[in-house]
Design an enzyme around this catalytic site. Structure first.
Site, mmCIF file in Angstrom:
data_model
loop_
_atom_site.group_PDB
_atom_site.id
_atom_site.type_symbol
_atom_site.label_atom_id
_atom_site.label_comp_id
_atom_site.label_asym_id
_atom_site.label_seq_id
_atom_site.Cartn_x
_atom_site.Cartn_y
_atom_site.Cartn_z
ATOM 1 N N CYS A 52 0.837 -1.202 0.000
ATOM 2 C CA CYS A 52 0.000 0.000 0.000
ATOM 3 C C CYS A 52 0.875 1.257 0.000
ATOM 4 O O CYS A 52 1.375 1.657 1.049
ATOM 5 C CB CYS A 52 -0.927 -0.031 1.211
ATOM 6 N N CYS A 77 -0.557 4.274 1.919
ATOM 7 C CA CYS A 77 -0.444 4.142 3.372
ATOM 8 C C CYS A 77 0.997 4.323 3.847
ATOM 9 O O CYS A 77 1.242 4.997 4.837
ATOM 10 C CB CYS A 77 -0.884 2.748 3.827
ATOM 11 N N ASP A 78 1.925 3.686 3.167
ATOM 12 C CA ASP A 78 3.278 3.562 3.720
ATOM 13 C C ASP A 78 4.349 4.374 2.993
ATOM 14 O O ASP A 78 5.474 4.466 3.484
ATOM 15 C CB ASP A 78 3.697 2.072 3.728
HETATM 16 P P1 FAD Z 1 -11.021 -5.988 4.915
HETATM 17 O O1 FAD Z 1 -10.281 -5.042 5.773
HETATM 18 O O2 FAD Z 1 -10.258 -6.866 3.979
HETATM 19 O O3 FAD Z 1 -11.955 -6.856 5.859
HETATM 20 C C1 FAD Z 1 -12.651 -7.958 5.374
HETATM 21 C C2 FAD Z 1 -12.962 -8.864 6.541
HETATM 22 O O4 FAD Z 1 -13.807 -9.912 6.077
HETATM 23 C C3 FAD Z 1 -11.723 -9.536 7.139
HETATM 24 O O5 FAD Z 1 -11.681 -9.267 8.528
HETATM 25 C C4 FAD Z 1 -11.918 -11.022 6.841
HETATM 26 O O6 FAD Z 1 -11.451 -11.865 7.907
HETATM 27 C C5 FAD Z 1 -13.436 -11.115 6.711
HETATM 28 N N1 FAD Z 1 -13.863 -12.220 5.855
HETATM 29 C C6 FAD Z 1 -13.439 -12.486 4.592
HETATM 30 N N2 FAD Z 1 -14.092 -13.558 4.118
HETATM 31 C C7 FAD Z 1 -14.945 -13.975 5.101
HETATM 32 C C8 FAD Z 1 -15.885 -15.042 5.209
HETATM 33 N N3 FAD Z 1 -16.075 -15.895 4.212
HETATM 34 N N4 FAD Z 1 -16.595 -15.178 6.356
HETATM 35 C C9 FAD Z 1 -16.431 -14.315 7.403
HETATM 36 N N5 FAD Z 1 -15.520 -13.291 7.347
HETATM 37 C C10 FAD Z 1 -14.812 -13.115 6.212
HETATM 38 N N6 FAD Z 1 -5.757 1.847 4.362
HETATM 39 C C11 FAD Z 1 -5.703 3.122 4.840
HETATM 40 O O7 FAD Z 1 -6.667 3.882 4.676
HETATM 41 N N7 FAD Z 1 -4.619 3.579 5.513
HETATM 42 C C12 FAD Z 1 -3.537 2.808 5.768
HETATM 43 O O8 FAD Z 1 -2.559 3.272 6.393
HETATM 44 C C13 FAD Z 1 -3.562 1.465 5.295
HETATM 45 N N8 FAD Z 1 -2.516 0.662 5.516
HETATM 46 C C14 FAD Z 1 -2.579 -0.633 5.129
HETATM 47 C C15 FAD Z 1 -1.512 -1.466 5.441
HETATM 48 C C16 FAD Z 1 -1.549 -2.803 5.098
HETATM 49 C C17 FAD Z 1 -0.388 -3.689 5.467
HETATM 50 C C18 FAD Z 1 -2.684 -3.320 4.396
HETATM 51 C C19 FAD Z 1 -2.754 -4.788 4.025
HETATM 52 C C20 FAD Z 1 -3.744 -2.495 4.046
HETATM 53 C C21 FAD Z 1 -3.696 -1.142 4.403
HETATM 54 N N9 FAD Z 1 -4.749 -0.267 4.100
HETATM 55 C C22 FAD Z 1 -4.722 1.023 4.573
HETATM 56 C C23 FAD Z 1 -5.904 -0.703 3.294
HETATM 57 C C24 FAD Z 1 -7.116 -1.040 4.204
HETATM 58 O O9 FAD Z 1 -6.697 -1.933 5.207
HETATM 59 C C25 FAD Z 1 -8.256 -1.650 3.387
HETATM 60 O O10 FAD Z 1 -8.614 -0.788 2.324
HETATM 61 C C26 FAD Z 1 -9.486 -1.862 4.276
HETATM 62 O O11 FAD Z 1 -9.164 -2.676 5.373
HETATM 63 C C27 FAD Z 1 -10.631 -2.515 3.495
HETATM 64 O O12 FAD Z 1 -11.688 -2.754 4.382
HETATM 65 P P2 FAD Z 1 -12.824 -3.848 4.072
HETATM 66 O O13 FAD Z 1 -13.717 -3.808 5.235
HETATM 67 O O14 FAD Z 1 -13.375 -3.627 2.719
HETATM 68 O O15 FAD Z 1 -12.064 -5.237 3.958
#
Ligand code: FAD
Ligand code: NAP
Length: 312
Positions: free
Chosen positions: A134, A137-138
């Site tokens: 990302c 982010c970083d």
């Molecule tokens: P996710 O965060 O991917 O959450 C999805 C959830 O669904 C997970 O907890 C997973 O366990 C659950 N899940 C999946 N499949 C199933 C299933 N079949 N049954 C039950 N549960 C399930 N964004 C920023 O804005 N700022 C930052 O500084 C930043 N830094 C980041 C650093 C890293 C290392 C990473 C990997 C990402 C970073 N991001 C950052 C991006 C950000 O984390 C994502 O855009 C955000 O988390 C997306 O949210 P979401 O809820 O769509 O999905």
């Protein structure tokens, strides 16, 4: 029957839960297979959520989110969802791992995406300690420093360009000498004096130490020789795995999916199937940020409430 079933407990799922319960729905369950919080919990520093001036790790940042939701009545079930199917009466069946089922009037799918790992030595060990997926982010952590980027798709090309605004130099490593990315973006990168292309090359190893993190990247060139890049950061953009499996019914999906795997939605986060919403990284054109995932979750919950209202 549940009012709303939320699948996934990242920023999108938790925000959906907050808005649905605070909006008055009584029977809302969020199914999360692991600890709530999502991908961001793997980040060492979170500093770009508007209004949160304190820099903290992703886990600390996300920990109050569930507590806030439960205050308004969100139920959290730690369970992996296997499948969501549409019933003939318009409701949905949620099948959990192990076979248990739940019925719901509306479903909000927030299962996110996972950046693919490239598979080189040291990638897992230094993930979050110099290996990142990302740049938004970083990238700031490497202000005026040299970094490396791996990949030749649109994300790698665009993020390499973005990183040149922050870093002193970007080494773009790609395994071929032609790119998957749009030609116009590739041209821009080729003209950018802060980017050095290292083509027909793969990463042999990322090295460093467990406290200070990454110290460098060993790149295997076309002639078999190794080039040592002394950089504190390497960004890998080798594609995404969108977690859309729960929407599969046999070899078909229960709503429209783009070739990239992302779920097609409108501005209300409504999919092509009435009553089924998708929010966060999973949906088309997602900016892949916590703030946008959270906003999507709120939009999806408000839309789900209107949908349920329309059933009466
Ligand atoms: P996710 O965060 O991917 O959450 C999805 C959830 O669904 C997970 O907890 C997973 O366990 C659950 N899940 C999946 N499949 C199933 C299933 N079949 N049954 C039950 N549960 C399930 N964004 C920023 O804005 N700022 C930052 O500084 C930043 N830094 C980041 C650093 C890293 C290392 C990473 C990997 C990402 C970073 N991001 C950052 C991006 C950000 O984390 C994502 O855009 C955000 O988390 C997306 O949210 P979401 O809820 O769509 O999905
Ligand atoms: P992608 O298009 O799948 O590209 C992944 C890149 O990583 C490819 O260049 C691939 O090399 C390389 N790669 C894959 N596995 C690797 C490995 N193990 N080691 C080294 N390199 C590896 O992924 P993306 O760039 O994230 O894009 C995903 C989708 O989003 C695409 O459809 C893309 O067009 C779209 N997107 C669009 C935009 C835009 O429209 N502006 C912006 C970003 C993303 P090869 O080429 O050799 O296979």
């Amino acid at each position: 029957m549940l009012d709303v079933a939320i699948i996934g407990g990242g920023p999108a799922g938790l925000s959906a839960g907050l808005y649905a319960t605070r909006g008055g729905l009584k029977n809302v369950v969020m199914f999360e297979k692991g600890m709530p919080g999502g991908q961001i919990t793997s980040s060492s520093e979170m500093e770009n959520y508007p209004g949160v001036a304190t820099v903290m790790d992703g886990m600390s940042f996300m920990s109050p989110w569930l507590e806030q939701c439960t205050r308004f009545g969100l139920k959290h079930e730690m369970a992996a969802v296997e499948k969501v199917s549409k019933n003939s009466d318009g409701s949905f069946t949620i099948t959990l791992e192990g076979g248990k089922t739940e019925q719901a009037k509306a479903v909000i799918v927030c299962t996110g995406s996972t950046p693919k790992r490239a598979g080189f030595k040291g990638e897992d060990e230094f993930f979050g300690k110099g290996v990142s997926t990302c740049a938004t982010c970083d990238g700031f952590f490497y202000k005026n420093k040299e970094v490396a980027v791996l990949g030749g798709g649109d994300t790698a090309i665009e993020e390499a360009e973005y990183l040149t605004r922050i870093c002193s130099k970007v080494y773009l490593i790609h395994r071929r000498d032609t790119f998957r990315a749009a030609p116009s973006s590739v041209e821009k990168v080729k003209k950018n004096e802060k980017i050095e292309l290292i083509l027909n090359a793969t990463i042999d190893e990322v090295y460093g130490d467990s406290t200070a993190g990454v110290k460098g990247v060993k790149v295997k060139l076309a002639d078999g020789s190794i080039r040592d890049l002394v950089v504190p950061g390497i960004f890998t953009f080798v594609g995404l795995n969108v977690r859309n499996e729960v929407l599969k019914d046999g070899d078909k999906f229960i709503c429209d999916i783009l070739p990239s795997g992302q779920v097609k939605v409108d501005l209300k986060m409504q999919t092509s199937t009435p009553g089924l919403f998708a929010a966060g990284d999973l949906r088309q054109d997602a900016p892949k940020q916590v703030v946008s995932a959270a906003a999507d979750g709120a939009v999806a919950a408000l839309s789900a409430m209107s949908y349920i209202e329309s059933l009466h």
